[in-house]
Design an enzyme around this catalytic site. Structure first.
Site, PDB file in Angstrom:
ATOM      1  CB  SER A   1      39.953  32.419  45.222  1.00 29.88           C
ATOM      2  OG  SER A   1      40.585  33.480  44.549  1.00 29.88           O
TER       3      SER A   1
ATOM      4  CG  ASP B   1      37.551  35.285  40.134  1.00 33.00           C
ATOM      5  OD1 ASP B   1      38.551  35.158  39.411  1.00 33.00           O
ATOM      6  OD2 ASP B   1      37.590  35.175  41.363  1.00 33.00           O
ATOM      7  CG  ASP B   2      39.710  33.046  36.988  1.00 37.23           C
ATOM      8  OD1 ASP B   2      40.339  34.088  37.244  1.00 37.23           O
ATOM      9  OD2 ASP B   2      39.952  31.963  37.543  1.00 37.23           O
TER      10      ASP B   2
ATOM     11  CE  LYS C   1      38.778  36.299  44.272  1.00 37.95           C
ATOM     12  NZ  LYS C   1      39.270  35.474  43.158  1.00 37.95           N
TER      13      LYS C   1
ATOM     14  CG  HIS D   1      38.208  31.431  40.812  1.00 31.21           C
ATOM     15  ND1 HIS D   1      38.464  30.249  41.472  1.00 31.21           N
ATOM     16  CD2 HIS D   1      39.380  32.125  40.822  1.00 31.21           C
ATOM     17  CE1 HIS D   1      39.731  30.227  41.862  1.00 31.21           C
ATOM     18  NE2 HIS D   1      40.318  31.352  41.468  1.00 31.21           N
TER      19      HIS D   1
ATOM     20  CG  ASP E   1      39.522  38.408  38.078  1.00 31.25           C
ATOM     21  OD1 ASP E   1      39.185  37.742  37.075  1.00 31.25           O
ATOM     22  OD2 ASP E   1      39.883  37.876  39.150  1.00 31.25           O
ATOM     23  CG  ASN E   2      42.326  36.911  35.937  1.00 31.77           C
ATOM     24  OD1 ASN E   2      42.461  37.135  37.133  1.00 31.77           O
ATOM     25  ND2 ASN E   2      41.768  35.788  35.498  1.00 31.77           N
TER      26      ASN E   2
END
Length: 475
Positions: free
Chosen positions: A150, A32-33, A125, A227, A279-280
Site C-alpha cells: 500500500s 483500492d478502497d 499495487k 487508497h 478491492d473493498n
C-alpha cells in the site's frame, strides 16, 4: 506477378488469424478502497466518470458483486487465485515486515492463461508479499511495474506529520520502493512521485497493449488510488466539486478511457473482456478523503455490505448485452474460473472456490447465481454467510466510527461495534438494518448448517479447516 504469392500467404495465415480472433484478451482494472457508490452509474455525486459510465452503457453492471474480505492483501489474493483468501492463508494487509506471501503452489491468473500462450502483465499495487519470491514475475506475469504494497506504508504517512523522515523510519515506516520487474527503480518514492502514479501505471498498461496487440494477452492493472494518502496529477487537481477524492476518481476514469481507446485503435474492442472493480469498500474514517458505500452499512474492514460489496462493470461488445444490469451474486473469486473457461485453459488440480459466471455475463436477463452459499470472513473468523437473499451474521465485533469522520487526509478514530446473531433479507433490506431472525427460524437453522460446512472446510478462528493450504513463507 506478386498477387498469387500474396494470396497464397494469406490463405496459409488465415487459420492462425481465425484462431487468434477466437482467443479473447482480458483487461482487469482493480482499484483500492473505492466504494460501491464511487462510480457515476452507481450513484457518485460531485464528480463524473464518463468512461466507466460508457463501459456500463456498452456492457453490464453487477450490483451484487463481492470481494472475499474487505482488506487489501486478502482481497487481491482471491481475485488472482479464485479462492477464498482463508483457503490460501493470506489474511489482512501484508506489511513491509511480513514474512509470508503467495505460495508457489498456488496458480495465479497469470499462470492460468500462460498455459495457453498468453502474454501477461501486472501493473500497480501487488500486495501478495514483497520479497522477490512473491513478486509477479515469479507468479506468471511477464512484466511488472508498481508498488509492492500500500502507498501509505512509507515515512510520509499522514499519522507522522511533524516527524522528520528519519524519525518516521525509526517508527517502523520504511521508504516506499517502486519496482520494474524484480528490480527497484526508485528506492524512495516521494509525494511528487505519487502524484504521477496513476498516469505512469496507465502508460505502462498502454505500452503493454501496444507491444502485444497481435497476440492474446491478460493485463492486470491494480491502481494504488484511491487508497489514502490521495494523490492526483496536475491535469485533474481541483477539477471536481467533491474535492481531492473526486479528482482522484476522475483520473482513474481517464485511465479507463485511455485503455478503451487503445483497444479500439488496435481493433481489439470486440475481442477483449474488460472488467472494472474494487478491492473493498471505502475507508470511512478518512471522511472527505474516502468514498461512499451508498445504501450499505459500514465500510472497509467489516463484513457488512459496505465493506465487501463493490462496484463492478464488465464490457465485451457483441458478447455482453449492452446497457444491462445483473443483481445476482457474483464475486472476484469467480473471475479466475471464468477466464479459464473463456481462454480454454485447464484449472489447477487443487480446489478453487469461484464459479464460472459466463451465464451471468452473457445471458439476458442474467441467469441465477451459481453460488448456493457465500462466506464472509474477517481474518480467520467466519462472521457471516449468505444464501439467496438471506444473510446471517454470527456474533462478532467490528470497527465503526467513533463520531464524525476525519477530514483532509487525517483519519477519525474507531470504536468497537458488535452484533449478536442477526438475519437480514438483502433484497428488502440491503442496508442490513432490521434483524428478522425471530420471524424466520427455519432460514437461520439452514444457514447455520451451511456455516458448519464452511468451518469444516475453511476453519473459523482457532479451528483449522481441512481444506486450508499452506501459505508461502520466507526462510
Amino acid at each position: 506477378m506478386r498477387f498469387p504469392f500474396m494470396i497464397l500467404a494469406l490463405l496459409l495465415l488465415a487459420p492462425g488469424l481465425a484462431a487468434a480472433a477466437d482467443t479473447p484478451n482480458f483487461v482487469i482494472v482493480f482499484t483500492d478502497d473505492q466504494g460501491y457508490a464511487d462510480v457515476g452509474c452507481f450513484g457518485a455525486e460531485g464528480y463524473e466518470t464518463p468512461n466507466l459510465d460508457r463501459m456500463a452503457q456498452e456492457g453490464r453492471k453487477f450490483t451484487s458483486f463481492y470481494v472475499s474480505q474487505a482488506v487489501c492483501s486478502a482481497s487481491r489474493t482471491s481475485l488472482l487465485t479464485g479462492c477464498y483468501n482463508v483457503r490460501v492463508g493470506i489474511n489482512g494487509a501484508l506489511s513491509h515486515k511480513s514474512t509470508v506471501g503467495i505460495s508457489a503452489e498456488e496458480m495465479t491468473l497469470g499462470e492460468l492463461v500462460k498455459q495457453q500462450g498468453y502474454a501477461t502483465a501486472a501493473v500497480g499495487k501487488w500486495h501478495l508479499g514483497y520479497q522477490q519470491k512473491f513478486l509477479p514475475l515469479q507468479h506468471g506475469f511477464d512484466r511488472y511495474f508498481g508498488l509492492p504494497y500500500s502507498n501509505d506504508m512509507w515515512p510520509y504517512h499522514p499519522r507522522l506529520e511533524g516527524m522528520t523522515l528519519e524519525e518516521a523510519r525509526k517508527k517502523g515506516y520504511p521508504d516506499l520502493p517502486l519496482y520494474s520487474g524484480n528490480e527497484i527503480i526508485d528506492a524512495q518514492v516521494t509525494p511528487e512521485d505519487q502524484r504521477q502514479l496513476t498516469t505512469r501505471y496507465t502508460e505502462q498498461a498502454l505500452d503493454f497493449i501496444d507491444d502485444h496487440h497481435d497476440k492474446p494477452f491478460l493485463l492486470y492493472l491494480a491502481h494504488s488510488m484511491p487508497h489514502v494518502p490521495l494523490f492526483v496529477s496536475d491535469k485533474f487537481q481541483g477539477k471536481t466539486e467533491q474535492g481531492r477524492y473526486g479528482d482522484v476518481i476522475q483520473e482513474i476514469d481517464w485511465s479507463v478511457g485511455q485503455l478503451l481507446a487503445r483497444l479500439k485503435k488496435h481493433g481489439l474492442d470486440d475481442n477483449t473482456l474488460v472488467i472494472f472493480t474494487s478491492d473493498n469498500g471505502p475507508w470511512l474514517s478518512y471522511g472527505n478523503h474516502a468514498g461512499s458505500a451508498g445504501p450499505f452499512r459500514e465500510g472497509k474492514g467489516t463484513s457488512w455490505e459496505g465493506g465487501v460489496r463493490v462496484p463492478c462493470i464488465m464490457r465485451w461488445p457483441g458478447k455482453i448485452p449492452a446497457g444491462t444490469s445483473c443483481d445476482e451474486l457474483a464475486a472476484t473469486i469467480d473471475i479466475f474460473p471464468t477466464v479459464a473457461a473463456l481462454a480454454d485453459a485447464p484449472l489447477p488440480e487443487h480446489t478453487i472456490d469461484g464459479k464460472d459466471i459466463r451465464s451471468l455475463m452473457f445471458e439476458s436477463p442474467c441467469a441465477k447465481t451459481p453460488h448456493d452459499v457465500y462466506y464472509y470472513y474477517w481474518g480467520s473468523r467466519l462472521e457471516a454467510i449468505r444464501s439467496g437473499d438471506w444473510k446471517l451474521h454470527f456474533p462478532h465485533n467490528y470497527r465503526s466510527l467513533t463520531g464524525e469522520p476525519g477530514k483532509d487526509g487525517k483519519p477519525a478514530g474507531y470504536t468497537k461495534g458488535s452484533t449478536d446473531l442477526a438475519l437480514f433479507n438483502l433484497k428488502s433490506d440491503p442496508g442490513e438494518r432490521t434483524d428478522v431472525k425471530a420471524d424466520h427460524p427455519d432460514v437461520v437453522a439452514r444457514l447455520k448448517s451451511l456455516a458448519e460446512a464452511a468451518r469444516e472446510e475453511l476453519g473459523d478462528g482457532g479451528r483449522k479447516g481441512s481444506g486450508v493450504r499452506e501459505v508461502g513463507r520466507v526462510n
